[in-house]
Design a protein around this motif. Structure first.
Motif, short mmCIF file in Angstrom:
data_model
loop_
_atom_site.label_atom_id
_atom_site.label_comp_id
_atom_site.label_asym_id
_atom_site.label_seq_id
_atom_site.Cartn_x
_atom_site.Cartn_y
_atom_site.Cartn_z
N ILE A 123 0.84 -1.20 0.00
CA ILE A 123 0.00 0.00 0.00
C ILE A 123 0.88 1.25 0.00
O ILE A 123 0.62 2.20 -0.73
CB ILE A 123 -0.95 -0.02 1.22
N GLY A 124 1.93 1.23 0.83
CA GLY A 124 2.85 2.38 0.86
C GLY A 124 3.50 2.61 -0.49
O GLY A 124 3.65 3.76 -0.93
N GLU A 142 2.28 1.81 -3.44
CA GLU A 142 1.28 2.36 -4.35
C GLU A 142 1.09 3.85 -4.10
O GLU A 142 0.97 4.64 -5.05
CB GLU A 142 -0.05 1.62 -4.17
N CYS A 143 1.06 4.26 -2.82
CA CYS A 143 0.91 5.70 -2.50
C CYS A 143 2.10 6.49 -3.03
O CYS A 143 1.92 7.58 -3.59
CB CYS A 143 0.80 5.89 -0.98
N LEU A 144 3.30 5.96 -2.84
CA LEU A 144 4.49 6.65 -3.36
C LEU A 144 4.43 6.79 -4.87
O LEU A 144 4.78 7.85 -5.42
CB LEU A 144 5.76 5.89 -2.94
N LYS A 168 1.77 6.96 -6.75
CA LYS A 168 0.78 7.99 -7.09
C LYS A 168 1.36 9.39 -6.85
O LYS A 168 1.14 10.30 -7.65
CB LYS A 168 -0.49 7.80 -6.26
N MET A 169 2.10 9.55 -5.76
CA MET A 169 2.71 10.86 -5.48
C MET A 169 3.76 11.20 -6.53
O MET A 169 3.89 12.35 -6.94
CB MET A 169 3.33 10.86 -4.08
#
Length: 197
Positions: free
Chosen positions: A103-104, A106-108, A110-111
């Motif tokens: 999940i982390g 994927e967030c990175l 997207k950022m």
């Protein structure tokens, strides 16, 4: 009173955990039965020796020895089951950690899609330019002026002060005692009527 507000509490024990724990409990019960049986057989072997039945006592002690070996195997199996439970728990924790990392990540990603390296470099460059410009202004205001600049500034300040201090000349003749009142309407010229043609 366990379901006070109508919500069921979700058990953390899975079906696999229950199966392993049930197996461990069965092995412990078997272990207790064997231990009790071993004590009875030892007491019975003593009784047989007192009665002079050495052969039967020897056979009973062999059986007891075999059951002791079974007891040791049972203890080993219980240890293996407990180790298996710990391994399962550790694997579940590892899976949660891996899910968190996923999940982390994927967030990175997207950022990173929102902010490219070029965009960050542009913002940093603009910030550095603004800081440099402000530093130059600060240097000018902080006293990096020469002595000639300081003298010119003082002269300009004195000239501005003199302009503000110049007062109108005072009349030399005495002022009248009473100032005659002037009606604003009497002194005003009358508007001429314009005839319409």
């Amino acid at each position: 009173m366990g379901n006070l507000f109508g919500r069921k509490r979700r058990s953390r024990v899975t079906e696999q955990d229950r199966a392993v724990l049930q197996q461990r409990d069965k092995l412990r019960q078997y272990q207790k039965r064997l231990s009790l049986g071993l004590e009875r057989e030892r007491a019975l072997a003593r009784q047989l020796l007192r009665d002079g039945k050495k052969e039967k006592a020897m056979l009973l002690l062999k059986k007891k020895r075999y059951q002791e070996q079974l007891l040791d195997k049972t203890e080993s199996q219980i240890s293996n089951l407990e180790r298996m439970v710990q391994d399962i728990e550790f694997t579940q924790i590892e899976m949660k950690v891996i899910e968190g990392l996923k999940i982390g990540n994927e967030c990175l990603n997207k950022m990173h899609q929102v902010m490219s390296i070029e965009e960050v470099e542009r913002i940093i460059g603009e910030t550095q330019d603004a800081v440099e410009y402000q530093r130059q202004i600060d240097e000018l205001l902080a006293g990096s002026l020469t002595e000639e600049d300081e003298d010119a500034i003082l002269e300009e300040l004195n000239a501005i002060t003199q302009e503000q201090l110049e007062l109108p000349e005072v009349p030399s003749e005495p002022l009248p005692e009473k100032i005659p009142e002037v009606s604003p309407i009497k002194n005003r010229p009358k508007p001429e009527l314009v005839a319409a043609s």
